[in-house]
Design an enzyme around this catalytic site. Sequence first.
Site, mmCIF file in Angstrom:
data_model
loop_
_atom_site.group_PDB
_atom_site.id
_atom_site.type_symbol
_atom_site.label_atom_id
_atom_site.label_comp_id
_atom_site.label_asym_id
_atom_site.label_seq_id
_atom_site.Cartn_x
_atom_site.Cartn_y
_atom_site.Cartn_z
ATOM 1 N N ARG A 120 51.946 -28.459 -69.380
ATOM 2 C CA ARG A 120 51.375 -29.332 -70.072
ATOM 3 C C ARG A 120 50.137 -28.838 -70.909
ATOM 4 N NH1 ARG A 120 48.493 -32.644 -67.839
ATOM 5 N NH2 ARG A 120 48.486 -31.754 -65.525
ATOM 6 N N TYR A 170 58.795 -28.793 -72.686
ATOM 7 C CA TYR A 170 58.421 -28.636 -71.106
ATOM 8 C C TYR A 170 57.979 -29.963 -70.550
ATOM 9 C CZ TYR A 170 58.009 -25.491 -67.393
ATOM 10 O OH TYR A 170 58.325 -24.903 -66.185
ATOM 11 N N GLY A 171 58.465 -30.054 -69.533
ATOM 12 C CA GLY A 171 57.775 -31.134 -68.499
ATOM 13 C C GLY A 171 57.409 -32.291 -68.981
ATOM 14 N N GLY A 172 56.059 -32.378 -68.433
ATOM 15 C CA GLY A 172 55.196 -33.673 -68.597
ATOM 16 C C GLY A 172 54.906 -33.646 -70.149
ATOM 17 N N LYS A 202 54.704 -38.403 -67.017
ATOM 18 C CA LYS A 202 52.879 -38.445 -66.991
ATOM 19 C C LYS A 202 52.771 -39.330 -68.402
ATOM 20 C CE LYS A 202 52.381 -35.214 -63.765
ATOM 21 N NZ LYS A 202 52.072 -35.986 -62.428
ATOM 22 N N HIS A 218 48.621 -41.539 -59.548
ATOM 23 C CA HIS A 218 48.963 -40.203 -59.387
ATOM 24 C C HIS A 218 49.154 -40.094 -57.987
ATOM 25 C CE1 HIS A 218 48.745 -35.758 -60.547
ATOM 26 N NE2 HIS A 218 49.987 -36.104 -60.356
ATOM 27 N N SER A 221 46.141 -31.057 -58.429
ATOM 28 C CA SER A 221 47.105 -29.841 -58.373
ATOM 29 C C SER A 221 46.749 -28.778 -57.585
ATOM 30 C CB SER A 221 47.377 -29.343 -59.670
ATOM 31 O OG SER A 221 46.170 -28.896 -60.305
ATOM 32 N N ALA A 222 47.838 -28.189 -56.645
ATOM 33 C CA ALA A 222 47.471 -27.065 -55.977
ATOM 34 C C ALA A 222 46.911 -27.440 -54.459
ATOM 35 C CB ALA A 222 46.604 -25.992 -56.436
ATOM 36 N N CYS A 223 47.038 -28.817 -54.034
ATOM 37 C CA CYS A 223 46.692 -29.262 -52.616
ATOM 38 C C CYS A 223 47.788 -29.578 -51.931
ATOM 39 C CB CYS A 223 45.910 -30.452 -53.010
ATOM 40 S SG CYS A 223 44.082 -30.248 -53.422
ATOM 41 N N LYS A 227 50.601 -31.800 -52.673
ATOM 42 C CA LYS A 227 50.987 -33.237 -52.513
ATOM 43 C C LYS A 227 52.519 -33.294 -52.050
ATOM 44 C CE LYS A 227 50.818 -36.046 -55.966
ATOM 45 N NZ LYS A 227 50.518 -36.303 -57.196
ATOM 46 N N ASP A 246 54.878 -38.302 -56.461
ATOM 47 C CA ASP A 246 53.909 -37.999 -57.632
ATOM 48 C C ASP A 246 53.219 -39.120 -58.240
ATOM 49 O OD1 ASP A 246 52.798 -36.002 -59.389
ATOM 50 O OD2 ASP A 246 54.154 -36.643 -60.975
ATOM 51 N N ASN A 284 54.045 -21.927 -63.043
ATOM 52 C CA ASN A 284 54.426 -23.280 -63.108
ATOM 53 C C ASN A 284 55.893 -23.322 -63.310
ATOM 54 O OD1 ASN A 284 53.546 -26.019 -63.338
ATOM 55 N ND2 ASN A 284 53.895 -25.888 -65.788
ATOM 56 N N ARG A 310 59.628 -24.814 -62.502
ATOM 57 C CA ARG A 310 59.760 -26.038 -61.609
ATOM 58 C C ARG A 310 61.344 -26.090 -61.252
ATOM 59 N NH1 ARG A 310 55.375 -29.861 -61.657
ATOM 60 N NH2 ARG A 310 53.670 -28.830 -62.602
ATOM 61 N N ARG A 342 40.421 -29.734 -52.581
ATOM 62 C CA ARG A 342 40.610 -28.672 -52.072
ATOM 63 C C ARG A 342 38.943 -28.088 -51.982
ATOM 64 N NH1 ARG A 342 43.623 -23.496 -51.725
ATOM 65 N NH2 ARG A 342 45.465 -24.322 -51.976
ATOM 66 N N TYR A 350 49.639 -28.085 -43.194
ATOM 67 C CA TYR A 350 51.039 -28.356 -43.326
ATOM 68 C C TYR A 350 51.572 -29.297 -41.938
ATOM 69 C CZ TYR A 350 50.917 -24.445 -46.418
ATOM 70 O OH TYR A 350 50.586 -23.604 -47.497
ATOM 71 N N GLY A 351 52.349 -29.011 -41.255
ATOM 72 C CA GLY A 351 53.070 -30.074 -40.301
ATOM 73 C C GLY A 351 51.835 -30.560 -39.347
HETATM 74 O O1 TSX Z 1 50.589 -27.835 -49.068
HETATM 75 C C1 TSX Z 1 49.671 -27.424 -48.378
HETATM 76 N N1 TSX Z 1 49.269 -28.256 -47.110
HETATM 77 C C2 TSX Z 1 49.640 -29.921 -46.995
HETATM 78 C C3 TSX Z 1 50.838 -29.569 -46.337
HETATM 79 C C4 TSX Z 1 51.363 -30.879 -45.887
HETATM 80 N N2 TSX Z 1 49.116 -26.147 -48.327
HETATM 81 C C5 TSX Z 1 49.588 -25.261 -49.369
HETATM 82 C C6 TSX Z 1 48.664 -25.688 -50.627
HETATM 83 C C7 TSX Z 1 48.942 -24.923 -51.900
HETATM 84 C C8 TSX Z 1 50.435 -25.800 -52.635
HETATM 85 C C9 TSX Z 1 48.220 -25.679 -47.543
HETATM 86 N N3 TSX Z 1 47.391 -24.697 -47.573
HETATM 87 C C10 TSX Z 1 47.772 -26.631 -46.469
HETATM 88 C C11 TSX Z 1 48.208 -28.055 -46.315
HETATM 89 O O2 TSX Z 1 48.032 -28.634 -45.652
HETATM 90 N N4 TSX Z 1 46.556 -26.161 -45.839
HETATM 91 C C12 TSX Z 1 46.553 -24.670 -46.597
HETATM 92 C C13 TSX Z 1 45.606 -23.860 -46.231
HETATM 93 C C14 TSX Z 1 46.210 -22.685 -45.108
HETATM 94 C C15 TSX Z 1 47.228 -21.799 -45.545
HETATM 95 C C16 TSX Z 1 47.438 -20.927 -44.362
HETATM 96 C C17 TSX Z 1 47.257 -21.078 -43.281
HETATM 97 C C18 TSX Z 1 46.611 -22.185 -42.805
HETATM 98 C C19 TSX Z 1 45.706 -22.961 -43.677
HETATM 99 N N5 TSX Z 1 47.831 -20.210 -42.339
HETATM 100 C C20 TSX Z 1 47.585 -20.256 -40.763
HETATM 101 O O3 TSX Z 1 47.000 -21.011 -40.328
HETATM 102 C C21 TSX Z 1 48.284 -19.233 -40.317
HETATM 103 MN MN MN Z 2 51.611 -34.727 -60.632
#
Ligand code: TSX
Ligand code: MN
Length: 626
Positions: free
Chosen positions: A98, A238-240, A247, A267, A289-291, A293, A314, A404, A406, A437, A532-533
């Site tokens: 974008r 491209y994209g958006g 968007k 969003h 971005s980069a969190c 989602k 999104d 970026n 996709r 973040r 993550y999980g």
């Molecule tokens: O997507 C992420 N989430 C949400 C998941 C449901 N990421 C990736 C961000 C870039 C797109 C994350 N990165 C998350 C997260 O909750 N947390 C982190 C930070 C992180 C990275 C590596 C580890 C731990 C936390 N590794 C270990 O603990 C081994």
């Molecule tokens: Mn988005």
Amino acid sequence: MPYTSVIRREVFRHDGISLADEQEAVARRYTTNPRLLHWVHEMVDLCTPDTVHWCDGSKDEYDFLAGLMCETGTFIRLNDGLRPNSYFCRSDPADVARVEDRTFICSYKPEDAGPTNNWRNPAEMKGILHGLYEGAMRGRTMYVIPYSMGPIGSPIAKIGIEITDSPYVVCSMSIMTRVGKEVLAALGPDSDFCRGLHSVGMPLEKEQPDVPWPCNEKTKYIVQFPETREIMSYGSGYGGNALLGKKCFALRIASAMARDEGWLAEHMLILKLTDPKGESIYVAGAFPSACGKTNLAMLTPTLPGWKVETVGDDIAWMKFGDDGRLYAINPEAGFFGVAPGTSMKSNASAMQTITRNSIFTNCAITGEGDVWWEEMSDKPPAYLVDWMRRPWTADSGRKAAHPNARFTTPASQCPVIAPEWQDPKGVPISAILFGGRRATVMPLVNESLSWQHGVFLGSIMSSEKTAAAAGKIGVVRHDPMAMLPFCGYNMGDYFSHWLKVGGATTSDKLPRIFYVNWFRKDAKGKFLWPGYGENSRVLKWVFERVTGRADVVETPIGRLPKPAAIDLSGLDLSRDTLKQLLTVDTQGWLAEIPLIKQHFAQFGDHLPQGLRDEVAKLEAGLRKGL
Ligand code: TSX
Ligand code: MN
């Protein structure tokens, strides 16, 4: 076959029948809507395409256009044994993302665009754009894409028409939105729609060969006219920039519609959270971005018996139902996700979604005819061709996929898509998550004290970049509600709208608002929370808050979980670490206050008093605790 509707300009020109007359005859087979007929007619006259193609959204049409793009070198069909019915595509290196500095909001008054948007006068901008669009589709086909954002016929859905000269856009739109005759039927003869005109800005002269990714290297415009619900996009494929339903319509134009009509265009991801007893709630979430989602939307809980299903990754359109609750639909039909970083570890459900019927843009391609990107596997394949068409090996010292890059993939293929994801009435939202973040200050999770306080937390959403050489750690960037590049009007007025929405129903029916931060680090720079999980532990607490069962500590920044209220069973995380994740960093918050005031100052008298009050309350509360 849909291609009988393609009119060849050359054929009719010699017969003395104008393309416009002939295309009108064809157009009438698709619609009798006079506004639509008139607009397409006008755009044909302006852009002078060789042919006009009304998209019917069929599989035949998709296959035909994908095949066409394989002939012109835009697409490479991937190995059907590895990734059936999927295509690989590389954009021009000058057209990879974008373009925010080329994105404009054209309202009559500059203050209606506000301090965070690029404003231009609508008439002046139309003058410039008409000059650019004149003859812009020479040598190309004009595609008319009728699409619905949201399930066709849903009271929350809206119809748009995108006119484009890019078959890549047609194929992408047919994955990302609902396209075709059903949309025109729903539009009927009388309704209005969002007009979107898109051109790659590269007309072809006689005998001039096309390139795999046509675009205009010098001139790009992504222009929204919120007052007339129009979009004009020029120079990028491209994209958006080019898939105007996403968007441009579903956020920038729709946010202005939502302001006028009393709803929210956000969003946000939408997820369904089910506890071990089978009780479910729906949660919406806004993150910059980069969190992660998309990862959160498809999360695999580590807590036994808990389930997350995806409604959207999104965008959320949310309207009050007759029962006073806020109902959300995902206006999209696909995922346009960032590929690098996506793996079986980070998002197994996304990996399963993209096993077929998908388009991959600016990834790398393997010798076997499959795609690859950074972190897709622990070990890269021995040999790749990168997104720039160069041979690549692990020791090349550069990235194989563009950061970026996709995937474009149907939501229906997601193994954890919620069965009700296309319910026309939407899903009732019980909780809204805001997040950013932040290595410091922001706790793992914090529930707002009120709707107004929740809007305040959304308005101060921030992510920090670790400034490298300068030594200044944590330059905080505010991205309110993750809408900074996507709000189609004055963001101060947008905050007011959020506050007003809170008065539209009784507080027990409003979603609870939470602020989460998965990215807190310790003094040594190590992530404190596994993410993550494991975020399912935070979602469990949110679930228990919403259903009225979890204990909290009231603090000046909000309601924090009592450390014992977060389920750490089966997780190797000390109670002490959790305590760190859940403390109020009073000094850190106090240091934040001037940044918040500075951030708010740009909105001048468009900043609602309610948010000014929240800063004052927060500051007083923090000082009292010293
Ligand atoms: O997507 C992420 N989430 C949400 C998941 C449901 N990421 C990736 C961000 C870039 C797109 C994350 N990165 C998350 C997260 O909750 N947390 C982190 C930070 C992180 C990275 C590596 C580890 C731990 C936390 N590794 C270990 O603990 C081994
Ligand atoms: Mn988005």
